[in-house]
Design a protein around this motif. Structure first.
Motif, PDB file in Angstrom:
ATOM      1  N   VAL A   1     -43.036 -18.170  46.421  1.00 32.40           N
ATOM      2  CA  VAL A   1     -43.636 -16.989  45.799  1.00 32.40           C
ATOM      3  C   VAL A   1     -44.054 -17.337  44.370  1.00 32.40           C
ATOM      4  O   VAL A   1     -43.671 -18.382  43.838  1.00 32.40           O
ATOM      5  N   GLU A   2     -44.824 -16.452  43.764  1.00 34.70           N
ATOM      6  CA  GLU A   2     -45.175 -16.605  42.352  1.00 34.70           C
ATOM      7  C   GLU A   2     -43.897 -16.444  41.528  1.00 34.70           C
ATOM      8  O   GLU A   2     -42.988 -15.706  41.915  1.00 34.70           O
ATOM      9  N   SER A   3     -43.808 -17.141  40.417  1.00 32.95           N
ATOM     10  CA  SER A   3     -42.545 -17.248  39.674  1.00 32.95           C
ATOM     11  C   SER A   3     -41.912 -15.913  39.314  1.00 32.95           C
ATOM     12  O   SER A   3     -40.688 -15.767  39.337  1.00 32.95           O
ATOM     13  N   THR A   4     -42.726 -14.915  38.968  1.00 29.96           N
ATOM     14  CA  THR A   4     -42.147 -13.616  38.614  1.00 29.96           C
ATOM     15  C   THR A   4     -41.742 -12.818  39.844  1.00 29.96           C
ATOM     16  O   THR A   4     -41.032 -11.817  39.734  1.00 29.96           O
ATOM     17  N   ASN A   5     -42.203 -13.264  41.032  1.00 24.30           N
ATOM     18  CA  ASN A   5     -41.837 -12.648  42.312  1.00 24.30           C
ATOM     19  C   ASN A   5     -41.986 -11.122  42.256  1.00 24.30           C
ATOM     20  O   ASN A   5     -41.011 -10.379  42.457  1.00 24.30           O
ATOM     21  N   PRO A   6     -43.197 -10.620  41.983  1.00 19.29           N
ATOM     22  CA  PRO A   6     -43.394  -9.171  41.784  1.00 19.29           C
ATOM     23  C   PRO A   6     -43.002  -8.310  42.982  1.00 19.29           C
ATOM     24  O   PRO A   6     -42.630  -7.153  42.820  1.00 19.29           O
ATOM     25  N   LYS A   7     -43.078  -8.861  44.198  1.00 18.54           N
ATOM     26  CA  LYS A   7     -42.724  -8.075  45.388  1.00 18.54           C
ATOM     27  C   LYS A   7     -41.242  -8.213  45.760  1.00 18.54           C
ATOM     28  O   LYS A   7     -40.799  -7.688  46.769  1.00 18.54           O
ATOM     29  N   THR A   8     -40.491  -8.945  44.939  1.00 21.18           N
ATOM     30  CA  THR A   8     -39.054  -9.152  45.156  1.00 21.18           C
ATOM     31  C   THR A   8     -38.771  -9.646  46.576  1.00 21.18           C
ATOM     32  O   THR A   8     -37.974  -9.065  47.315  1.00 21.18           O
ATOM     33  N   ILE A   9     -39.442 -10.708  46.949  1.00 23.51           N
ATOM     34  CA  ILE A   9     -39.202 -11.338  48.247  1.00 23.51           C
ATOM     35  C   ILE A   9     -38.038 -12.311  48.092  1.00 23.51           C
ATOM     36  O   ILE A   9     -38.100 -13.247  47.297  1.00 23.51           O
ATOM     37  N   LEU A  10     -36.976 -12.068  48.848  1.00 25.02           N
ATOM     38  CA  LEU A  10     -35.778 -12.890  48.728  1.00 25.02           C
ATOM     39  C   LEU A  10     -35.422 -13.621  50.015  1.00 25.02           C
ATOM     40  O   LEU A  10     -34.746 -14.636  49.990  1.00 25.02           O
TER      41      LEU A  10
ATOM     42  N   SER B   1     -36.420 -13.751  54.701  1.00 24.49           N
ATOM     43  CA  SER B   1     -37.422 -13.502  55.742  1.00 24.49           C
ATOM     44  C   SER B   1     -37.613 -12.018  56.034  1.00 24.49           C
ATOM     45  O   SER B   1     -38.709 -11.583  56.393  1.00 24.49           O
ATOM     46  N   SER B   2     -36.567 -11.216  55.861  1.00 30.32           N
ATOM     47  CA  SER B   2     -36.689  -9.781  56.147  1.00 30.32           C
ATOM     48  C   SER B   2     -37.620  -9.080  55.166  1.00 30.32           C
ATOM     49  O   SER B   2     -38.129  -7.996  55.451  1.00 30.32           O
ATOM     50  N   ASP B   3     -37.850  -9.713  54.015  1.00 28.77           N
ATOM     51  CA  ASP B   3     -38.736  -9.118  53.012  1.00 28.77           C
ATOM     52  C   ASP B   3     -40.204  -9.470  53.243  1.00 28.77           C
ATOM     53  O   ASP B   3     -41.073  -9.036  52.483  1.00 28.77           O
ATOM     54  N   LEU B   4     -40.488 -10.257  54.272  1.00 30.55           N
ATOM     55  CA  LEU B   4     -41.865 -10.692  54.528  1.00 30.55           C
ATOM     56  C   LEU B   4     -42.672  -9.680  55.333  1.00 30.55           C
ATOM     57  O   LEU B   4     -43.895  -9.792  55.421  1.00 30.55           O
ATOM     58  N   GLU B   5     -42.015  -8.702  55.910  1.00 29.97           N
ATOM     59  CA  GLU B   5     -42.715  -7.728  56.746  1.00 29.97           C
ATOM     60  C   GLU B   5     -43.809  -7.015  55.952  1.00 29.97           C
ATOM     61  O   GLU B   5     -43.579  -6.526  54.841  1.00 29.97           O
ATOM     62  N   ALA B   6     -45.014  -7.013  56.535  1.00 31.26           N
ATOM     63  CA  ALA B   6     -46.193  -6.355  55.957  1.00 31.26           C
ATOM     64  C   ALA B   6     -46.722  -7.039  54.696  1.00 31.26           C
ATOM     65  O   ALA B   6     -47.688  -6.571  54.099  1.00 31.26           O
ATOM     66  N   LYS B   7     -46.116  -8.151  54.292  1.00 37.51           N
ATOM     67  CA  LYS B   7     -46.602  -8.885  53.126  1.00 37.51           C
ATOM     68  C   LYS B   7     -47.704  -9.859  53.558  1.00 37.51           C
ATOM     69  O   LYS B   7     -47.727 -10.331  54.693  1.00 37.51           O
TER      70      LYS B   7
ATOM     71  N   HIS C   1     -45.789 -27.420  40.160  1.00 37.57           N
ATOM     72  CA  HIS C   1     -46.387 -26.173  39.668  1.00 37.57           C
ATOM     73  C   HIS C   1     -45.281 -25.223  39.214  1.00 37.57           C
ATOM     74  O   HIS C   1     -44.595 -24.617  40.041  1.00 37.57           O
ATOM     75  N   LYS C   2     -45.123 -25.085  37.923  1.00 41.60           N
ATOM     76  CA  LYS C   2     -44.047 -24.259  37.373  1.00 41.60           C
ATOM     77  C   LYS C   2     -44.273 -22.765  37.596  1.00 41.60           C
ATOM     78  O   LYS C   2     -43.356 -21.962  37.429  1.00 41.60           O
ATOM     79  N   GLU C   3     -45.495 -22.389  37.987  1.00 40.93           N
ATOM     80  CA  GLU C   3     -45.801 -20.970  38.157  1.00 40.93           C
ATOM     81  C   GLU C   3     -45.409 -20.440  39.537  1.00 40.93           C
ATOM     82  O   GLU C   3     -45.630 -19.259  39.838  1.00 40.93           O
ATOM     83  N   ILE C   4     -44.824 -21.288  40.374  1.00 41.59           N
ATOM     84  CA  ILE C   4     -44.343 -20.840  41.683  1.00 41.59           C
ATOM     85  C   ILE C   4     -42.899 -21.294  41.867  1.00 41.59           C
ATOM     86  O   ILE C   4     -42.414 -22.171  41.147  1.00 41.59           O
ATOM     87  N   LYS C   5     -42.202 -20.701  42.842  1.00 45.62           N
ATOM     88  CA  LYS C   5     -40.810 -21.069  43.076  1.00 45.62           C
ATOM     89  C   LYS C   5     -40.417 -20.821  44.529  1.00 45.62           C
ATOM     90  O   LYS C   5     -41.075 -20.057  45.250  1.00 45.62           O
ATOM     91  N   LEU C   6     -39.343 -21.472  44.948  1.00 47.61           N
ATOM     92  CA  LEU C   6     -38.757 -21.244  46.266  1.00 47.61           C
ATOM     93  C   LEU C   6     -37.777 -20.085  46.172  1.00 47.61           C
ATOM     94  O   LEU C   6     -37.089 -19.929  45.158  1.00 47.61           O
ATOM     95  N   VAL C   7     -37.698 -19.280  47.234  1.00 45.22           N
ATOM     96  CA  VAL C   7     -36.716 -18.194  47.271  1.00 45.22           C
ATOM     97  C   VAL C   7     -35.947 -18.237  48.586  1.00 45.22           C
ATOM     98  O   VAL C   7     -36.469 -18.665  49.616  1.00 45.22           O
ATOM     99  N   GLY C   8     -34.706 -17.787  48.527  1.00 44.81           N
ATOM    100  CA  GLY C   8     -33.893 -17.722  49.731  1.00 44.81           C
ATOM    101  C   GLY C   8     -33.523 -19.098  50.261  1.00 44.81           C
ATOM    102  O   GLY C   8     -33.715 -20.122  49.606  1.00 44.81           O
ATOM    103  N   SER C   9     -32.994 -19.119  51.466  1.00 45.72           N
ATOM    104  CA  SER C   9     -32.613 -20.369  52.118  1.00 45.72           C
ATOM    105  C   SER C   9     -33.663 -20.732  53.162  1.00 45.72           C
ATOM    106  O   SER C   9     -34.580 -19.954  53.440  1.00 45.72           O
ATOM    107  N   GLN C  10     -33.538 -21.918  53.740  1.00 42.82           N
ATOM    108  CA  GLN C  10     -34.492 -22.332  54.764  1.00 42.82           C
ATOM    109  C   GLN C  10     -34.428 -21.388  55.961  1.00 42.82           C
ATOM    110  O   GLN C  10     -33.351 -20.986  56.397  1.00 42.82           O
TER     111      GLN C  10
END
Length: 269
Positions: free
Chosen positions: A143-152, A154-160, A217-226
């Motif tokens: 996700v983008e570093s600020t993670n505006p949609k608070t995706i943490l 797989s359950s947060d991916l719905e409709a995204k 790319h410092k403007e993006i980051k990994l979230v959650g586990s695999q």
């Protein structure tokens, strides 16, 4: 006597059932294709050309194997197999081949092995032998570093809006998460810019590729586990046992002494 026989039969059944349960629960997920029974202390092995280790790979698959600006073959897999060869006292020769031809040549035992970010699967285990796994490269979410949609997770991916590469495990995972999936020919700089510009909410991609993107790319980051487990293994001919055992021993040693983590840190993290 009848009661004793019933008791005896019942006891035998329970013992056998317990053994089966123990075998299933204690077995590694890799037992279905790990066919070598050679002791890892056995150093006797042969190679196609004595004293040499003939290795195949397929490029580009950055950061696992690719050509740098000077045309040198570099990457995680390249460092790993060169280290293994050195520890086994072998001169390593690495040849680049087409993906399908690589498998064919290994199957025919015309080379010693292949290393190319190859996922060890049950289907491949019918025709090949594998080393123990050296890397888990399951699907991850970027996700983008600020993670505006608070995706943490797989359950947060719905409709995204999720960017994936078509015909990949990432595409399957994103669809199962009920995301608004956009399938691209490749995930590269343009996809990252879509994420940074908030024109997409997430990217689902292999860990090794995603981690390299995040590293660069410092403007993006990994979230959650695999989201999945997809283990890379070194590919051998099905009949090969002793060389597999020797390579397994080296991989275990590199895991224990930190050498494998050092290669991972250099190329991925």
């Amino acid at each position: 006597m009848r009661i004793f026989l019933i008791f005896l039969v019942g006891t035998i059944v329970l013992v056998l059932l317990g053994g089966i349960i123990y075998f299933v629960s204690s077995g590694s997920s890799f037992n279905f294709f790990k066919k070598t029974n050679v002791s890892i202390s056995d150093n006797s092995f042969t190679t196609v050309i004595p004293g040499k280790l003939i290795v195949l790979t397929n490029t580009p698959f950055e950061p696992m194997e690719y050509l740098d600006e000077k045309g040198n073959l570099v990457g995680f897999d390249i460092d790993l197999i060169n280290t293994i060869g050195k520890k086994l006292g072998l001169e390593v020769t690495i040849e680049q081949k087409d993906w399908d031809l690589m498998f064919e040549l290994v199957k025919e035992h015309k080379v010693d092995l292949a290393i190319s970010g190859i996922t060890a699967t049950q289907e491949r285990g019918k025709d090949f032998n594998f080393s123990i796994p050296y890397l888990n490269s399951g699907q991850v979410v970027i996700v983008e570093s600020t993670n505006p949609k608070t995706i943490l997770n797989s359950s947060d991916l719905e409709a995204k809006k999720i960017l994936v590469q078509k015909n990949t495990t990432g595409a399957i995972v994103a669809k199962e998460a009920k995301g608004n999936v956009v399938e691209l020919d490749e995930i590269g700089e343009s996809a990252i810019q879509e994420l940074v510009s908030h024109n997409a909410d997430a990217i689902v991609i292999d860990y090794v590729v995603g981690a390299k993107f995040v590293k660069d790319h410092k403007e993006i980051k990994l979230v959650g586990s695999q989201l999945t487990d997809e283990y890379y293994g070194i590919l051998f001919p099905l009949s090969e046992k002793r060389l597999v055992s020797a390579v397994d021993r080296v991989i275990r040693e590199m895991k224990e002494n930190g050498e494998l983590d050092a290669i991972k840190k250099l190329w991925i993290e």
